[in-house]
Design an enzyme around this catalytic site. Structure first.
Site, PDB file in Angstrom:
ATOM      1  N   ASP A 186       0.822  -1.209   0.000  1.00  0.00           N
ATOM      2  CA  ASP A 186       0.000   0.000   0.000  1.00  0.00           C
ATOM      3  C   ASP A 186       0.849   1.249   0.000  1.00  0.00           C
ATOM      4  OD1 ASP A 186      -2.493  -1.004  -0.264  1.00  0.00           O
ATOM      5  OD2 ASP A 186      -3.164  -0.651   1.808  1.00  0.00           O
ATOM      6  N   ASP A 330      -8.964  -8.566  11.914  1.00  0.00           N
ATOM      7  CA  ASP A 330      -8.707  -9.991  12.042  1.00  0.00           C
ATOM      8  C   ASP A 330      -9.740 -10.703  12.907  1.00  0.00           C
ATOM      9  OD1 ASP A 330      -7.837  -8.623  14.260  1.00  0.00           O
ATOM     10  OD2 ASP A 330      -5.722  -9.175  14.012  1.00  0.00           O
TER      11      ASP A 330
END
EC number: 2.4.1.12
Length: 1518
Positions: A186, A330
């Site tokens: 990114d 997560d």
């Protein structure tokens, strides 16, 4: 439900033989939990609780020495039992709400403790049975092995950090054509792209960086297609066998969405690195990955942790990709998948390793993000709500989310003692003993049990340090996120940074430094309070307790501050201690075999005997081969030092292949991190010592402050501007490894290359102060540094009836009832009065009032006076003389015509101290009438009017307050029927007399003067000696005194005598205005237990108006005389845990502009014990209008008052004292004084929550309410045993006792049985028994009746008899009385009873639920005196225990006999009482409950584990 409990072991065999193995597991669990809950709620005396605590702690210490999961489960149940007893004690015995501040602080602490207990329960649930899953083998056919995408997401991390992860991923032992490694960048950095190209890895970027890491992963999923994705954070380097050891489970279970492995950190975390001795403590994350996650796997609730995990593409795509709603994508992703029915798994084998946060401030930042994310999940997608999850999974997620709420409870525990030390608020109302026996075992059990469970994963007391380091930072985050869950963004945790020099990180610890300063001030305040201030015992104990609490808090805070002492970190690549066989080849081809001491990406240290100093500076080749791991290394290195048989080498990496080999050697080995849990098992004392050692680190010399070098760049050096790629979606496919080069070929080339290495160049080793780190060296660690430390008128018509003999008597005001001192009159309380009683058979012929006292000298003489009235008739006035404020004696003659039977002598004060206006509450407005003032009355007797209709006159005068005497004439034969009849009449008089003292002197002849009652068979009924024609009542003149009257109760037989007595006492209103009458028998209703008219009903609310008249509940003036509400209760009322009874009280006060209702109050007291004060302020407008519509109390102010059971007795009195204040009407405004206030007669008392149950023997119950005999109002279950030929003294005592019974029940004793002592052997007495007589009179009957008494009366002495059986053991469990009973000394009792009376209580030898009360003594007179004591209120407090000796006016009480009970309780309450009085039974019941629960839980867990892992070879010990 789950089949049999056990399959192996001794317990299994035993249950199998008995058939109990077929019982469903929920049966013992339910039974055990119910028993534990019951035992946990039982309240006992702190001293007894201490013995229980000793027992549980001893058992814990013994069992903790044994291993096994069954023992662990039992210790969990035992710990929960002890904690339950603690929290129930806290909630029911230690909370006082005195003011709003104390209430707030106490509730806050209670909430914190509730949170801690919830966390403990959830921890036990999670960690009860770690699954210990093993790897699942892969199919033998490699063609069935799936394709795998490996994602390494990155944003702003440095390439040097990412390289190792990518190279390690590329080196995974998996078919090359099915392994795809991608860098998800990114940051769009060209250097990363170039590295990917060079290494043959895939490279993916996207146009927009939405949703941070979750978005990055979702984008990668969209452009890749493998069925499985493996995710590694950019610092997590996998071992080569990662896929081989994990994919097997994903293939074997198609419902498995996720398999997570541990996050192992090969670099020390801030706590390990900065604290002295920290390296000997397990890393902070070990408990989660070593224990919690394994426990979650057992419940199929494994959390996805963002890295080191395999994800099934179908599962994650089925939920729309990785969760983006929170910053912990997560855990939220795993939750979503599990809601869809997917399973999860956890393999407790570290198959990758990464870097821990280097500095405390970074650690705090990371935990803040985790806390925000988990709280966001709680608010946005609460696992306790919604569908899809089993209850076990919900609890696991609840544990994870609630964990991050620890900040507020932790801070609450730390600062709670400040409430007392600084604010004077006692938020735990308990003695140190109680706290010690409840709180300390709770803490001890929790610590030891958790220590056993956590073992090498987390040491005791270190969780407190970890939480305290974060708490003050998390408080704000916790509150904000709970209120605004959408706030907050994803922050990347910096890793891989360096510190040129150590420093103290104030930014990370300044909140705790401030807190430590406050705690130190509190400590000084506590020491000052203990040493220099004077306190009563309770206050001193509170100071000591809170000061110790502060010390504990300070220790924890100081340890958390010590973590902020950052140590120097100059290595880019931390060293890993490992022993590997290597071969070092120098430039001359000489090979040296050795073993590594440590290795890193920067170099290694090799131990070899051939190391020589001349090798320094030269180049060597290091070879390492592991066929098992498929690792072959041959990389050149430069020798930095060679001494003491150790070579210190720095890698001389030439190309990417060398770098890959180094990564493979350091990280790729399958057993590289097998020692991640190699820590000594937890020992709490050793762990505590480590805490103190860490605090000691703060005392070291502070290092010089230095700029914080966060990475390897030099000071002042700016990061180079990185070249970025264009913002667009781009995918670079990875190059298969086979297309690059095979592993075998790489090894061959490496061998050939090493054969051509030239001789090492001559070069000096760098100086020790050089770090060896350069910007160009991605592995820049020299590996050579040292690890840093871490009262009517005369009618003329009847005047001829008056006798000539006058009697004069003088009564002081004290005699009239002014027992508390002078009568004080004030402006706001101007009226006081006394009752003057004239006997009904006398008339006043002359009266004089003599007064003395004082008037305020500040009053105006012309406007002030005290007016005296008698029955509202003027008597005289007392004038003010400012020069002589004292007056008297002043005498006033009183007209005899003013007198009636009960007369009101009143004093009215009118006072002014100024001519314009006066304040009624001014202290100078007063007058006092001395209590030694007196009234002299001259009276004559009136000729008696003998009519049965006037009964009970002339024998009883209701206006008399002095002791009443009713002489009784009985035949000398001791006829039982005459005795029963006399007793019935005596009880009737007792019922009429009520509280007044009453006695019945007995004789066998008519007394020489006065009145008398004669009872017997065939007695004369007129002056001519006529005999009765049946049951007969007659009033005849006393043959010895024309002014006296004799009431004759007679009949032709003993039965008719009893009929006459019953007619007298039950229907006196039907006798008519005649002197004699033959009566008929009275039919009586059957009485029921506890229906005595004297007792307040306990089966319904009772109105005040049923007990007293409404006029008794109202008064005039701003401070009227106190109002009283007397009531009687059976003394055996028992409530669960002493819960109070309720009084609904309604009070009325004048409204309008008269009384200041806000400042006015009514004080409520019970038996002279203050209870509560209430304002007279009316309710709000809305409530006032609604009450007018539906409430009978409209206009009154209602209050609910709790009546504590320990303040209630047989005879009780409620007191209401109004204290009103007039409204300030301004100067010279008249304040109305004629106001009235009242307690509403519709107010109620409610005793419905009480049960009839009492511990006996208890003479105080008998003295207060004749209990247990008064249980039946007619004494139908009472037998009185008298000597066969009782003398007049004993008979008098019997009648006095019957009078006492009548006064206690307000019902004649119509059912009492009277028997002689000689009858006892042939006809054992029934019911409760009263024994009257001396030991000589009773003979052997006394010993039989008192067989269960520990006392023996023999030879004019009373001694304690021989104990039998286990009675001595019982004594160990007797309570310690604090009311003056001589417990514990009666074993040596040997008291003479000469001229003494003995009152003794014991259990009936004929019925264990019945009692015996014996009145005995040296002589009948002493017995009579003892009975009379029952009517003397001053003597009642001395009558208690099971033995009372009266010598003259002195009473001595004892308690020795074992306790027995009368009455009944519901089963649950009976068990509560029993366990509360038998600590050994409580202990055993608790153990039984814990054992049953543990047995069932163990069997259930074991069976569940078998189902979770079908194959025994794929799981650890079960």
């Amino acid at each position: 439900m789950y089949g049999t409990w056990f399959t192996t072991g001794k317990v299994t065999d035993l249950l199998a033989r008995t058939g109990l193995d077929r019982v469903p597991v929920w049966v013992p669990v339910v039974l055990g939990v119910v028993l534990m809950a019951f035992v946990g709620s039982v309240r006992i005396d702190p001293a007894l609780q201490g013995w229980v605590s000793i027992g549980t702690v001893t058992l814990l210490l013994v069992l903790n020495r044994r291993r096994g999961r069954g023992i662990t489960v039992f210790l969990m149940m035992l710990s929960l039992l002890v904690s339950l007893r603690y929290i129930v004690w806290r909630l029911t015995a230690t909370v006082q709400f005195s003011n709003w501040l104390q209430t707030a602080l106490a509730v806050l602490l209670l909430l914190a403790e509730a949170y801690a207990l919830m966390t403990l329960c959830l921890s036990y649930f999670q960690m009860a049975w770690p699954l210990r899953r093993r790897e699942h083998p892969l199919p033998e056919d490699m063609a069935q092995w799936p394709s795998v995408d490996v994602f390494v997401p990155s944003y702003n991390e440095e390439l040097s950090l990412v390289r190792s992860t990518v190279l390690g991923a590329l080196d995974l032992d998996w078919p090359a054509d099915r392994l795809n490694v991608y860098i998800l960048d990114d940051g769009r950095r060209k250097a990363f792209h170039d590295f990917a190209v060079e290494a043959g890895a895939g490279y993916i970027i996207r146009a927009e960086n939405n949703h941070a890491k979750a978005g990055n992963l979702n984008h990668a999923l969209a452009v890749t297609d493998s069925p499985f994705a493996v995710i590694f954070d950019c610092d997590h380097v996998p071992t080569r066998g990662f896929l081989r050891r994990t994919i097997g489970w994903m293939m074997a279970d198609p419902n498995l969405a996720l398999l997570q492995t541990p996050h192992h950190f090969y670099a020390p975390d801030p706590f390990q690195r900065n604290l002295a001795g920290g390296m000997h403590v397990p890393p902070e994350g070990n408990m989660f990955y070593g224990l919690v996650q394994d426990g979650n796997d057992f419940w199929d609730a494994t959390f996805f942790c963002g890295s080191c995990a395999i994800i099934r593409r179908e599962a994650v795509m089925g939920i729309g990709g990785f969760a983006t709603e929170t910053v912990t994508e997560d855990a939220h992703t795993a939750l979503k998948m599990q809601r869809r029915g997917w399973g999860t798994a956890y393999l407790r084998e570290p198959l990758a390793a990464g870097l821990a946060t280097e500095r405390l401030i970074l650690h705090i930042g990371q935990r803040v993000r985790w806390a925000r994310g988990m709280i966001q999940i709680m608010r946005l997608d609460n696992p306790m709500l919604g569908a899809g999850l089993r209850w076990e999974q919900r609890l696991c997620y609840l544990s994870a989310m609630s964990h991050f709420l620890f900040a507020i409870p932790r801070l609450t525990f730390l600062v709670s003692p400040l409430a007392f030390l600084f604010l004077g608020q006692n938020i735990i109302a308990a003695s140190p003993l109680a706290i010690s026996v409840y709180a300390l075992p709770h803490i001890f059990h929790s610590v030891i049990t958790l220590s056993r469970i956590e073992g090498r994963w987390r040491y005791s007391f270190w969780s407190e340090i970890y939480e305290t380091s974060l708490a003050l930072f998390l408080v704000r985050i916790t509150i904000v996120t709970l209120l605004q869950p959408h706030k907050g963004k994803f922050n990347v945790t910096d890793k891989g940074g360096l510190l040129a020099r150590g420093y103290f990180d104030w930014d990370a610890v300044y909140p705790n430094v401030i807190l430590a300063g406050v705690l130190c001030a509190a400590l000084l305040r506590g020491v000052f309070g203990i040493v220099w201030q004077f306190h009563d015992r309770l206050a001193l104990q509170s100071f000591i307790l809170n000061t110790l609490w502060v010390v504990i808090s300070l220790i924890i805070v100081l340890a958390s501050i010590a973590v902020g002492r950052e140590t120097r970190q100059t290595r880019n690549a931390p060293r890993v201690s490992v022993r590997l066989p290597v071969v070092v080849t120098d430039a001359h081809g000489r090979q040296m075999e050795g073993h590594t001491h440590d290795i890193s990406l920067g170099g290694l240290a090799v131990g070899t005997r051939l190391a020589t100093p001349d090798m320094v500076g030269g180049e060597v080749t290091v070879r390492y081969d592991s066929a098992r791991d498929g690792i072959h290394v041959g990389v050149p290195a430069r020798v930095l030092d060679a001494r003491d048989g150790t070579l210190r080498l720095r890698w001389a990496v030439r190309d990417l292949e060398d770098e890959r080999q180094v990564v493979s050697m350091v990280f790729g080995r399958n057993d590289a991190w097998a020692g991640w849990a190699d820590f000594a098992p937890d020992r709490p004392l050793r762990s505590l010592a480590m805490v103190f050692r860490s605090i000691g680190g703060l005392l070291r010399r502070r290092p010089a402050e230095a700029p914080r070098a966060l990475h390897e760049m030099g000071e002042g050096e700016l990061p180079a501007t990185e070249e970025k790629l264009e913002k667009q979606s781009f995918v670079l496919k990875p190059v298969p490894r086979s297309a690059r080069h095979g592993a075998t070929a790489s090894a061959a080339l490496f061998v050939a290359f090493t054969a051509l290495v030239p001789a090492a160049m001559a070069q000096e080793a760098p100086s020790p102060d050089q770090s060896g780190v350069t910007a160009e060296t991605p592995f820049g660690d020299s590996n050579t540094g040292v690890v840093p430390d871490a009262l009517p008128a005369i009618d003329p018509a009847v005047a001829d009836r008056i006798s000539d003999a006058e009697v004069t008597r003088t009564l002081t005001f004290r005699n009239l009832g002014a027992t508390t001192g002078p009568l004080t009159l004030r402006g706001y309380s101007p009226l006081q009065g006394l009752d003057v009683v004239v006997p009904a058979n006398r008339v006043v012929t002359h009266a004089q009032l003599t007064l003395s006292g004082a008037l305020s000298p500040s009053l105006l003489p012309e406007a002030n006076a005290v007016t005296v009235t008698l029955n509202e008739q003027y008597v005289g006035t007392l004038k003010v003389d400012p020069q002589h404020p004292q007056f008297g004696p002043v005498s006033f003659d009183i007209d005899p015509l003013y007198f009636t039977g009960d007369n009101k002598l009143n004093f009215h004060f009118a006072g002014e101290y100024r001519r314009d206006c006066n304040d009624l509450f001014n202290e100078i407005l007063w007058a006092r009438i001395s209590d030694m003032s007196r009234i002299t009355l001259t009276t004559v007797r009136i000729t008696p009017e003998r009519k049965l209709s006037r009964l009970p006159a002339p024998f009883f005068d209701p206006n008399q307050r002095s002791t009443l005497r009713v002489p009784v004439v009985l035949p000398a034969t001791g006829d039982r029927g005459a005795l029963r009849a006399a007793g019935l009449v005596a009880s009737w008089f007792g019922r009429i007399a009520d509280f007044r003292k009453l006695s019945f002197p007995v004789s066998t002849t008519i007394p020489a003067s006065g009145n008398a009652v004669e009872v017997g068979v065939n007695l004369p009924v007129d002056a001519e000696g006529g005999r009765p024609a049946g049951p007969m009542l007659a009033e005849v003149a006393n043959p010895n005194d024309r002014w006296g009257t004799v009431l004759v109760v007679t009949g032709r037989t003993a039965q008719e005598v009893e009929v006459a007595a019953r007619a007298l006492v039950f229907s006196p209103d039907t006798l008519g205005g005649v002197a004699s009458k033959v009566v008929s028998d009275v039919s009586l209703e059957t009485r029921h237990p506890y229906d005595a008219p004297a007792f307040v009903p306990t089966d319904r609310p009772v109105r005040f108006g049923e007990l007293v008249g409404a006029a008794d509940l109202q008064g005039g003036g701003f401070a009227p005389a106190g109002m009283t509400l007397p009531f009687h209760l059976p003394p055996d009322l028992y409530t669960w845990r002493g819960r109070p009874f309720l009084m609904n009280m309604w009070v009325r006060a004048p409204g309008g502009p008269v009384v200041d209702l806000e400042t006015s109050r009514v004080d409520v007291s019970l038996n002279n014990n203050y209870l509560q004060s209430y304002t007279l302020s009316p309710p709000g407008l809305w409530r006032k209008w609604s009450e007018r519509l539906v409430n009978q109390h409209a206009g009154a102010v209602g209050h609910v008052t709790a009546l504590p059971p320990w303040l209630l007795f047989g005879q009780n009195q409620l007191q209401f004292n109004f204290d009103a204040r007039p409204i300030d009407r301004g100067a010279c405004r008249r304040t109305p004084g004629d106001i009235h206030m009242s307690v509403d007669s519709d107010s109620t008392l409610d005793f419905r929550r009480g049960y009839h149950f009492a511990e006996m023997p208890n003479l105080s119950y008998f003295a207060e309410a004749a209990f247990p005999f008064s249980r039946m109002a007619d004494l139908s279950e009472t037998t009185v045993v008298l000597p066969d030929h009782p003398d007049t003294g004993t008979t008098g005592a019997f009648l006095d006792l019957m009078g006492f019974f009548g006064a206690s029940t307000w019902y004649p004793a119509a059912g009492v049985t009277v028997m002689g002592a000689d009858e006892v052997a042939q006809t054992p007495p029934k019911g409760d028994i009263v024994v009257l007589g001396t030991a000589a009179q009773l003979g052997g009957a006394a010993s039989g009746l008192l067989a269960r008494s520990p006392y023996v009366i023999h030879d004019r002495h009373i001694t304690v008899g021989q104990r039998m059986g286990l009675q001595g053991i019982w004594y160990l469990f007797q309570d310690h009385d604090h009311a003056g009973l001589k417990d514990g000394v009666t074993a040596n009792l040997n008291a003479p009873i000469a001229e003494a009376g003995v009152l003794l209580a014991a259990q009936s030898p004929y019925d264990s639920q019945r009692s015996v009360v014996a009145f005995t003594g040296d002589t009948p007179e002493r017995i009579h005196d003892l009975v009379l004591s029952l009517r003397n209120k001053g003597d009642l407090p001395s009558l208690q225990g099971d033995l009372v000796l009266k010598n003259g006016d002195r009473f001595t009480s004892y308690r020795t006999a074992p306790v027995y009970t009368v009455g009944s309780l519901p089963l649950w309450l009976r068990l509560d009482w029993f366990l509360g009085h038998h600590p050994s039974a409580l202990y055993l019941a608790g153990l039984a409950g814990a054992g049953l629960a543990a047995l069932g839980v163990w069997a259930w867990l074991r069976g569940w584990s078998r189902r979770r892992i079908a194959r025994d070879d794929l799981t650890g010990e079960l």
